[in-house]
Design a protein around this motif. Structure first.
Motif, PDB file in Angstrom:
ATOM      1  N   VAL A 188       0.845  -1.145  -0.090  1.00 40.91           N
ATOM      2  CA  VAL A 188      -0.080  -0.025  -0.116  1.00 40.91           C
ATOM      3  C   VAL A 188       0.813   1.314  -0.034  1.00 40.91           C
ATOM      4  O   VAL A 188       0.549   2.300  -0.656  1.00 40.91           O
ATOM      5  CB  VAL A 188      -1.071  -0.100   1.268  1.00 40.91           C
ATOM      6  CG1 VAL A 188      -1.667   1.267   1.521  1.00 40.91           C
ATOM      7  CG2 VAL A 188      -2.011  -1.229   0.979  1.00 40.91           C
ATOM      8  N   ARG A 189       1.921   1.119   0.661  1.00 35.26           N
ATOM      9  CA  ARG A 189       2.938   2.237   0.872  1.00 35.26           C
ATOM     10  C   ARG A 189       3.448   2.567  -0.705  1.00 35.26           C
ATOM     11  O   ARG A 189       3.449   3.941  -1.109  1.00 35.26           O
ATOM     12  CB  ARG A 189       4.015   2.186   1.727  1.00 35.26           C
ATOM     13  CG  ARG A 189       5.119   3.289   1.669  1.00 35.26           C
ATOM     14  CD  ARG A 189       6.349   3.056   2.599  1.00 35.26           C
ATOM     15  NE  ARG A 189       7.061   2.041   1.847  1.00 35.26           N
ATOM     16  CZ  ARG A 189       7.827   2.324   0.779  1.00 35.26           C
ATOM     17  NH1 ARG A 189       7.854   3.546   0.313  1.00 35.26           N
ATOM     18  NH2 ARG A 189       8.329   1.133   0.221  1.00 35.26           N
ATOM     19  N   MET A 190       3.938   1.558  -1.254  1.00 39.01           N
ATOM     20  CA  MET A 190       4.326   1.692  -2.740  1.00 39.01           C
ATOM     21  C   MET A 190       3.428   2.466  -3.655  1.00 39.01           C
ATOM     22  O   MET A 190       3.828   3.193  -4.346  1.00 39.01           O
ATOM     23  CB  MET A 190       4.823   0.426  -3.034  1.00 39.01           C
ATOM     24  CG  MET A 190       6.300  -0.115  -2.348  1.00 39.01           C
ATOM     25  SD  MET A 190       6.488  -2.105  -2.523  1.00 39.01           S
ATOM     26  CE  MET A 190       6.697  -1.880  -4.394  1.00 39.01           C
ATOM     27  N   MET A 191       2.173   1.790  -3.666  1.00 41.76           N
ATOM     28  CA  MET A 191       1.185   2.280  -4.359  1.00 41.76           C
ATOM     29  C   MET A 191       0.837   3.732  -4.097  1.00 41.76           C
ATOM     30  O   MET A 191       0.656   4.646  -4.975  1.00 41.76           O
ATOM     31  CB  MET A 191      -0.016   1.606  -4.054  1.00 41.76           C
ATOM     32  CG  MET A 191      -0.089   0.053  -4.620  1.00 41.76           C
ATOM     33  SD  MET A 191      -1.692  -0.880  -4.545  1.00 41.76           S
ATOM     34  CE  MET A 191      -2.699  -0.030  -5.782  1.00 41.76           C
ATOM     35  N   ALA A 192       0.500   4.067  -2.623  1.00 39.82           N
ATOM     36  CA  ALA A 192       0.506   5.644  -2.468  1.00 39.82           C
ATOM     37  C   ALA A 192       1.367   6.625  -2.832  1.00 39.82           C
ATOM     38  O   ALA A 192       1.308   7.577  -3.226  1.00 39.82           O
ATOM     39  CB  ALA A 192       0.242   5.655  -0.896  1.00 39.82           C
ATOM     40  N   GLU A 193       2.690   6.194  -2.619  1.00 41.19           N
ATOM     41  CA  GLU A 193       4.077   6.777  -3.220  1.00 41.19           C
ATOM     42  C   GLU A 193       3.835   7.302  -4.425  1.00 41.19           C
ATOM     43  O   GLU A 193       4.297   8.304  -5.187  1.00 41.19           O
ATOM     44  CB  GLU A 193       5.386   6.420  -2.417  1.00 41.19           C
ATOM     45  CG  GLU A 193       5.119   6.388  -0.947  1.00 41.19           C
ATOM     46  CD  GLU A 193       6.721   5.845  -0.613  1.00 41.19           C
ATOM     47  OE1 GLU A 193       7.414   5.401  -1.221  1.00 41.19           O
ATOM     48  OE2 GLU A 193       6.693   6.050   0.724  1.00 41.19           O
ATOM     49  N   THR A 194       3.789   6.209  -5.299  1.00 40.73           N
ATOM     50  CA  THR A 194       3.790   5.877  -6.715  1.00 40.73           C
ATOM     51  C   THR A 194       2.624   7.024  -7.193  1.00 40.73           C
ATOM     52  O   THR A 194       2.767   7.836  -7.960  1.00 40.73           O
ATOM     53  CB  THR A 194       3.413   4.838  -7.288  1.00 40.73           C
ATOM     54  OG1 THR A 194       4.551   3.957  -7.051  1.00 40.73           O
ATOM     55  CG2 THR A 194       3.620   4.728  -9.036  1.00 40.73           C
ATOM     56  N   ASP A 195       1.259   6.949  -6.704  1.00 40.83           N
ATOM     57  CA  ASP A 195       0.086   8.059  -6.984  1.00 40.83           C
ATOM     58  C   ASP A 195       0.556   9.400  -6.648  1.00 40.83           C
ATOM     59  O   ASP A 195       0.379  10.227  -7.551  1.00 40.83           O
ATOM     60  CB  ASP A 195      -1.144   7.252  -6.505  1.00 40.83           C
ATOM     61  CG  ASP A 195      -1.755   6.357  -7.325  1.00 40.83           C
ATOM     62  OD1 ASP A 195      -1.158   5.987  -8.405  1.00 40.83           O
ATOM     63  OD2 ASP A 195      -2.483   5.586  -6.772  1.00 40.83           O
ATOM     64  N   LEU A 196       1.104   9.254  -5.685  1.00 40.73           N
ATOM     65  CA  LEU A 196       1.341  10.813  -5.209  1.00 40.73           C
ATOM     66  C   LEU A 196       2.491  11.503  -5.980  1.00 40.73           C
ATOM     67  O   LEU A 196       2.193  12.650  -6.491  1.00 40.73           O
ATOM     68  CB  LEU A 196       1.973  10.824  -3.436  1.00 40.73           C
ATOM     69  CG  LEU A 196       2.370  11.998  -3.146  1.00 40.73           C
ATOM     70  CD1 LEU A 196       1.371  13.000  -3.178  1.00 40.73           C
ATOM     71  CD2 LEU A 196       2.957  11.888  -1.769  1.00 40.73           C
ATOM     72  N   GLU A 197       3.376  10.579  -6.299  1.00 43.71           N
ATOM     73  CA  GLU A 197       4.628  11.289  -7.207  1.00 43.71           C
ATOM     74  C   GLU A 197       4.079  11.574  -8.602  1.00 43.71           C
ATOM     75  O   GLU A 197       4.283  12.574  -9.295  1.00 43.71           O
ATOM     76  CB  GLU A 197       5.805  10.294  -7.542  1.00 43.71           C
ATOM     77  CG  GLU A 197       6.787  10.528  -8.454  1.00 43.71           C
ATOM     78  CD  GLU A 197       7.790   9.568  -8.688  1.00 43.71           C
ATOM     79  OE1 GLU A 197       8.681   9.829  -9.441  1.00 43.71           O
ATOM     80  OE2 GLU A 197       7.756   8.533  -7.813  1.00 43.71           O
ATOM     81  N   LEU A 198       3.144  10.601  -9.122  1.00 45.03           N
ATOM     82  CA  LEU A 198       2.412  11.062 -10.351  1.00 45.03           C
ATOM     83  C   LEU A 198       1.593  12.360 -10.445  1.00 45.03           C
ATOM     84  O   LEU A 198       1.768  13.042 -11.291  1.00 45.03           O
ATOM     85  CB  LEU A 198       1.598   9.514 -10.933  1.00 45.03           C
ATOM     86  CG  LEU A 198       0.724  10.088 -12.076  1.00 45.03           C
ATOM     87  CD1 LEU A 198       1.545  10.098 -13.219  1.00 45.03           C
ATOM     88  CD2 LEU A 198      -0.118   8.664 -12.385  1.00 45.03           C
ATOM     89  N   ALA A 199       0.844  12.386  -9.281  1.00 46.43           N
ATOM     90  CA  ALA A 199       0.043  13.655  -9.172  1.00 46.43           C
ATOM     91  C   ALA A 199       0.955  14.716  -9.135  1.00 46.43           C
ATOM     92  O   ALA A 199       0.479  15.963  -9.346  1.00 46.43           O
ATOM     93  CB  ALA A 199      -0.898  13.565  -7.899  1.00 46.43           C
ATOM     94  N   GLN A 200       1.953  14.960  -8.188  1.00 46.64           N
ATOM     95  CA  GLN A 200       2.991  15.987  -8.350  1.00 46.64           C
ATOM     96  C   GLN A 200       3.424  16.142  -9.655  1.00 46.64           C
ATOM     97  O   GLN A 200       3.467  17.453  -9.941  1.00 46.64           O
ATOM     98  CB  GLN A 200       4.184  15.726  -7.303  1.00 46.64           C
ATOM     99  CG  GLN A 200       3.655  15.503  -5.727  1.00 46.64           C
ATOM    100  CD  GLN A 200       4.382  14.976  -4.848  1.00 46.64           C
ATOM    101  OE1 GLN A 200       5.640  14.396  -5.192  1.00 46.64           O
ATOM    102  NE2 GLN A 200       4.471  15.303  -3.606  1.00 46.64           N
ATOM    103  N   ARG A 201       3.614  15.296 -10.548  1.00 47.91           N
ATOM    104  CA  ARG A 201       4.392  15.651 -11.772  1.00 47.91           C
ATOM    105  C   ARG A 201       3.306  16.188 -12.718  1.00 47.91           C
ATOM    106  O   ARG A 201       3.471  17.173 -13.367  1.00 47.91           O
ATOM    107  CB  ARG A 201       4.801  14.207 -12.439  1.00 47.91           C
ATOM    108  CG  ARG A 201       6.145  13.827 -11.837  1.00 47.91           C
ATOM    109  CD  ARG A 201       6.746  12.814 -12.743  1.00 47.91           C
ATOM    110  NE  ARG A 201       6.052  11.848 -13.154  1.00 47.91           N
ATOM    111  CZ  ARG A 201       6.081  10.622 -12.757  1.00 47.91           C
ATOM    112  NH1 ARG A 201       6.655  10.191 -11.706  1.00 47.91           N
ATOM    113  NH2 ARG A 201       5.122   9.587 -13.283  1.00 47.91           N
TER     114      ARG A 201
END
Length: 208
Positions: A188-201
């Protein structure tokens, strides 16, 4: 295997799993990393996959591409999604076989192929978690409070909803020696961090 001088094709390289996987070859300094996009390479079409292999001559293929949607989209298109994903896998496997490519998919699949006899295996964690638990873990990783933010839309409930979904990996573990390496919390942490990074980009791109 030393991947630095290999030509590597990653289907689905922009997706959740693909974006995590391609970090490793990049860290190793791989200069021949190819990530075909669906807009220019429709993996459902045999000729498109054949053309991809002809152009890139891959040494290694990671097939993570798939046609997916949310719960609503999955309910509306179960047959077409199944067909397209099956065809993608078949086309990539066939071209990899013809090209004698060293194909990496997932460890579980590789272990199944090492079995002395064909068999049925359930690949699962052996754990069950609620959607609320998933949301609480994901939100905690990005610092979001969920109080009053969760609503249930009954239109996304499946007609034949089951009370409990729980896979039993015991047979696969005993027969194949496969062990779960990533915990639910870590996943879940990996998924959340990946989505957050995508949203920031995406947010940064809108400001340009």
């Amino acid at each position: 295997m030393d991947l630095r001088e290999k030509s590597i094709v990653v289907t689905g390289g922009a997706g959740f799993l693909g974006s995590l996987l391609v970090v490793r070859p990049k860290d190793l300094g791989c200069s021949k990393l190819i990530m075909p996009r669906s807009e220019t390479c429709d993996l459902v079409k045999p000729e498109a996959v054949r053309s991809l292999f002809t152009r890139t001559s891959p040494d290694v293929v990671f097939h993570l591409g798939a046609r997916v949607g949310g719960i609503g989209a999955n309910q509306r298109n179960p047959g077409s999604y199944f067909h397209d994903n099956m065809m993608m896998g078949v086309n990539v496997l066939e071209q990899a076989r013809i090209a004698k490519v060293v194909s990496d998919y997932v460890e579980a699949m590789w272990l199944m192929l090492q079995a002395d006899e064909a068999d049925d295996f359930v690949i699962a964690t052996g754990e069950t978690h609620s959607v609320r638990e998933f949301l609480e873990l994901a939100s905690s990783h990005v610092g979001v409070e969920l109080d009053g933010r969760i609503e249930l839309d009954t239109k996304y409930l499946r007609p034949a909803e089951v009370d409990l979904l729980l896979g039993d990996p015991t047979y696969a573990r005993n027969k194949l020696g496969r062990k779960q390496k990533v915990s639910f919390r870590e996943f879940v942490r990996m998924m959340a961090e990946t989505d957050l990074e995508l949203a920031q980009r995406e947010a940064a791109a809108l400001k340009r």
